[in-house]
Write a protein that holds these residues in place. Structure first.
Motif, PDB file in Angstrom:
ATOM      1  N   MET A   1       0.843  -1.194   0.000  1.00  0.00           N
ATOM      2  CA  MET A   1       0.000   0.000   0.000  1.00  0.00           C
ATOM      3  C   MET A   1       0.877   1.243   0.000  1.00  0.00           C
ATOM      4  O   MET A   1       1.739   1.403   0.864  1.00  0.00           O
ATOM      5  CB  MET A   1      -0.897  -0.007   1.251  1.00  0.00           C
ATOM      6  CG  MET A   1      -1.950   1.074   1.282  1.00  0.00           C
ATOM      7  SD  MET A   1      -3.128   0.867   2.660  1.00  0.00           S
ATOM      8  CE  MET A   1      -2.297   1.821   3.938  1.00  0.00           C
ATOM      9  N   ARG A   2       0.674   2.114  -0.972  1.00  0.00           N
ATOM     10  CA  ARG A   2       1.450   3.346  -1.046  1.00  0.00           C
ATOM     11  C   ARG A   2       1.091   4.288   0.103  1.00  0.00           C
ATOM     12  O   ARG A   2       0.021   4.199   0.692  1.00  0.00           O
ATOM     13  CB  ARG A   2       1.197   4.064  -2.374  1.00  0.00           C
ATOM     14  CG  ARG A   2       1.731   3.360  -3.609  1.00  0.00           C
ATOM     15  CD  ARG A   2       1.355   4.157  -4.855  1.00  0.00           C
ATOM     16  NE  ARG A   2       1.882   3.589  -6.071  1.00  0.00           N
ATOM     17  CZ  ARG A   2       1.270   2.642  -6.790  1.00  0.00           C
ATOM     18  NH1 ARG A   2       0.111   2.156  -6.376  1.00  0.00           N
ATOM     19  NH2 ARG A   2       1.815   2.174  -7.894  1.00  0.00           N
ATOM     20  N   THR A   3       1.996   5.224   0.373  1.00  0.00           N
ATOM     21  CA  THR A   3       1.683   6.274   1.326  1.00  0.00           C
ATOM     22  C   THR A   3       0.706   7.249   0.679  1.00  0.00           C
ATOM     23  O   THR A   3       0.557   7.294  -0.552  1.00  0.00           O
ATOM     24  CB  THR A   3       2.940   7.051   1.735  1.00  0.00           C
ATOM     25  OG1 THR A   3       3.459   7.746   0.589  1.00  0.00           O
ATOM     26  CG2 THR A   3       4.005   6.103   2.297  1.00  0.00           C
ATOM     27  N   LEU A 176      -8.451   1.499  -4.316  1.00  0.00           N
ATOM     28  CA  LEU A 176      -8.281   0.604  -3.165  1.00  0.00           C
ATOM     29  C   LEU A 176      -7.828  -0.784  -3.610  1.00  0.00           C
ATOM     30  O   LEU A 176      -6.995  -1.417  -2.947  1.00  0.00           O
ATOM     31  CB  LEU A 176      -9.582   0.506  -2.381  1.00  0.00           C
ATOM     32  CG  LEU A 176     -10.010   1.761  -1.615  1.00  0.00           C
ATOM     33  CD1 LEU A 176     -11.395   1.554  -1.010  1.00  0.00           C
ATOM     34  CD2 LEU A 176      -9.005   2.102  -0.519  1.00  0.00           C
ATOM     35  N   ARG A 178      -6.101  -1.377  -6.386  1.00  0.00           N
ATOM     36  CA  ARG A 178      -4.715  -1.181  -6.814  1.00  0.00           C
ATOM     37  C   ARG A 178      -3.758  -1.186  -5.633  1.00  0.00           C
ATOM     38  O   ARG A 178      -2.643  -1.729  -5.717  1.00  0.00           O
ATOM     39  CB  ARG A 178      -4.601   0.151  -7.564  1.00  0.00           C
ATOM     40  CG  ARG A 178      -3.203   0.461  -8.106  1.00  0.00           C
ATOM     41  CD  ARG A 178      -3.112   1.932  -8.503  1.00  0.00           C
ATOM     42  NE  ARG A 178      -3.257   2.795  -7.338  1.00  0.00           N
ATOM     43  CZ  ARG A 178      -3.670   4.072  -7.383  1.00  0.00           C
ATOM     44  NH1 ARG A 178      -3.990   4.623  -8.536  1.00  0.00           N
ATOM     45  NH2 ARG A 178      -3.763   4.778  -6.273  1.00  0.00           N
ATOM     46  N   GLU A 179      -4.165  -0.601  -4.514  1.00  0.00           N
ATOM     47  CA  GLU A 179      -3.307  -0.512  -3.334  1.00  0.00           C
ATOM     48  C   GLU A 179      -3.323  -1.773  -2.484  1.00  0.00           C
ATOM     49  O   GLU A 179      -2.645  -1.843  -1.460  1.00  0.00           O
ATOM     50  CB  GLU A 179      -3.723   0.699  -2.477  1.00  0.00           C
ATOM     51  CG  GLU A 179      -3.579   2.040  -3.173  1.00  0.00           C
ATOM     52  CD  GLU A 179      -2.170   2.272  -3.699  1.00  0.00           C
ATOM     53  OE1 GLU A 179      -1.206   1.960  -2.950  1.00  0.00           O
ATOM     54  OE2 GLU A 179      -2.026   2.747  -4.841  1.00  0.00           O
ATOM     55  N   GLY A 180      -4.115  -2.759  -2.895  1.00  0.00           N
ATOM     56  CA  GLY A 180      -4.139  -4.031  -2.181  1.00  0.00           C
ATOM     57  C   GLY A 180      -4.973  -4.018  -0.910  1.00  0.00           C
ATOM     58  O   GLY A 180      -4.869  -4.939  -0.090  1.00  0.00           O
ATOM     59  N   VAL A 181      -5.808  -2.994  -0.750  1.00  0.00           N
ATOM     60  CA  VAL A 181      -6.656  -2.911   0.441  1.00  0.00           C
ATOM     61  C   VAL A 181      -7.797  -3.911   0.361  1.00  0.00           C
ATOM     62  O   VAL A 181      -8.131  -4.589   1.340  1.00  0.00           O
ATOM     63  CB  VAL A 181      -7.203  -1.473   0.613  1.00  0.00           C
ATOM     64  CG1 VAL A 181      -8.158  -1.386   1.807  1.00  0.00           C
ATOM     65  CG2 VAL A 181      -6.059  -0.474   0.764  1.00  0.00           C
ATOM     66  N   ALA A 198      -7.090   1.225   6.310  1.00  0.00           N
ATOM     67  CA  ALA A 198      -6.291   1.962   5.327  1.00  0.00           C
ATOM     68  C   ALA A 198      -6.490   3.461   5.479  1.00  0.00           C
ATOM     69  O   ALA A 198      -5.522   4.238   5.476  1.00  0.00           O
ATOM     70  CB  ALA A 198      -6.668   1.514   3.914  1.00  0.00           C
ATOM     71  N   TRP A 202      -3.686   6.354   6.323  1.00  0.00           N
ATOM     72  CA  TRP A 202      -3.435   7.523   5.483  1.00  0.00           C
ATOM     73  C   TRP A 202      -3.742   8.825   6.213  1.00  0.00           C
ATOM     74  O   TRP A 202      -3.054   9.828   6.024  1.00  0.00           O
ATOM     75  CB  TRP A 202      -4.261   7.415   4.199  1.00  0.00           C
ATOM     76  CG  TRP A 202      -3.747   6.386   3.239  1.00  0.00           C
ATOM     77  CD1 TRP A 202      -2.445   6.102   2.951  1.00  0.00           C
ATOM     78  CD2 TRP A 202      -4.533   5.502   2.427  1.00  0.00           C
ATOM     79  NE1 TRP A 202      -2.362   5.094   2.006  1.00  0.00           N
ATOM     80  CE2 TRP A 202      -3.622   4.708   1.671  1.00  0.00           C
ATOM     81  CE3 TRP A 202      -5.891   5.294   2.261  1.00  0.00           C
ATOM     82  CZ2 TRP A 202      -4.052   3.739   0.756  1.00  0.00           C
ATOM     83  CZ3 TRP A 202      -6.334   4.323   1.360  1.00  0.00           C
ATOM     84  CH2 TRP A 202      -5.418   3.559   0.621  1.00  0.00           C
ATOM     85  N   LEU A 217      -7.844   9.441  -3.810  1.00  0.00           N
ATOM     86  CA  LEU A 217      -7.837   8.081  -4.356  1.00  0.00           C
ATOM     87  C   LEU A 217      -8.539   8.049  -5.712  1.00  0.00           C
ATOM     88  O   LEU A 217      -8.025   7.481  -6.688  1.00  0.00           O
ATOM     89  CB  LEU A 217      -8.521   7.122  -3.390  1.00  0.00           C
ATOM     90  CG  LEU A 217      -7.744   6.703  -2.153  1.00  0.00           C
ATOM     91  CD1 LEU A 217      -8.672   6.012  -1.165  1.00  0.00           C
ATOM     92  CD2 LEU A 217      -6.584   5.781  -2.517  1.00  0.00           C
TER      93      LEU A 217
END
Length: 223
Positions: A1-3, A176, A178-181, A198, A202, A217
């Motif tokens: 997950m990106r910052t 979400l 894409r970020e693997g959430v 998540a 953030w 997002l």
């Protein structure tokens, strides 16, 4: 997950820079501002959002003065006692969209708002003071105790009232994923708790309200 900073940079690259992203950020109300909202306005907001679901928003907006007249200002204590005669009259009232199940939500949600008034002093107090690190709990409460406030209807209603929170449209869900959430549109309790975690992360990283994170997002996705 990106910052969040990394996700914001993606959105800025897509939208023409950081200033362009910032210009599209919603402004949540403070807790005191939300507490000043009458419960009649909360019932009106819920009703508007419910009727807009599946209908043209423009149609509902254009007819809204008629809704206000037909529902006599949406005072919850009035509509928790909706009678059969009231329903029959409303089903014939050309000032509103005559959808029986949606009309009945006014009664059901008025009952909920009156109950919240008994418990918290006002429904507005309940919404204003609900902790953001359990925003999903507020959504669950509205869905369970209210009528037709599940899915995105509850989040849209809260956004309309000025409560900070997320609204997960198609692009927000894609981000979400894409970020693997989550791996699909979150509907179950486990997936929604993952979304909450998540957003908590953030928000802690960035100091941003959930509404900003939600919008960022969505703007980070190519459509």
């Amino acid at each position: 997950m990106r910052t969040f900073e990394e996700i914001f940079a993606i959105a800025a690259g897509r939208k023409g820079g950081a200033d362009a992203v910032e210009a599209q950020m919603p402004t949540p109300k403070t807790a005191d501002e939300i507490k000043a909202i009458g419960d009649d306005r909360i019932l009106a907001g819920m009703t508007s959002t419910i009727f807009q679901a599946g209908f043209s928003w423009k149609v509902i907006d254009n007819k809204w003065p008629g809704f206000e007249e037909a529902f006599e200002g949406f005072v919850p204590v009035r509509w928790k006692f909706m009678s059969d005669d009231d329903l029959d009259s409303l089903l014939k009232d050309k000032r509103i969209v005559r959808n029986g199940p949606k009309i009945m939500t006014v009664r059901d949600n008025a009952i909920m708002l009156c109950d919240l008034e008994d418990e918290y002093g006002s429904a507005a107090n309940c919404i204003a003071d609900w902790p953001m690190d359990d925003f999903v709990g507020l959504l669950e409460m509205l869905k369970k105790r209210g009528s037709r406030l599940g899915g995105n209807t509850g989040p849209y209603c809260l956004r309309f009232l000025g409560k900070d929170g997320w609204v997960l449209g198609r692009d927000g869900v894609a981000a979400l994923i894409r970020e693997g959430v989550v791996d699909k549109t979150p509907t179950g309790k486990g997936a929604m708790r993952a979304v909450q975690a998540a957003f908590n992360t953030w928000a802690e990283e960035s100091g941003r309200p959930f509404a900003h994170i939600s919008r960022t997002l969505a703007m980070s996705i190519d459509t």
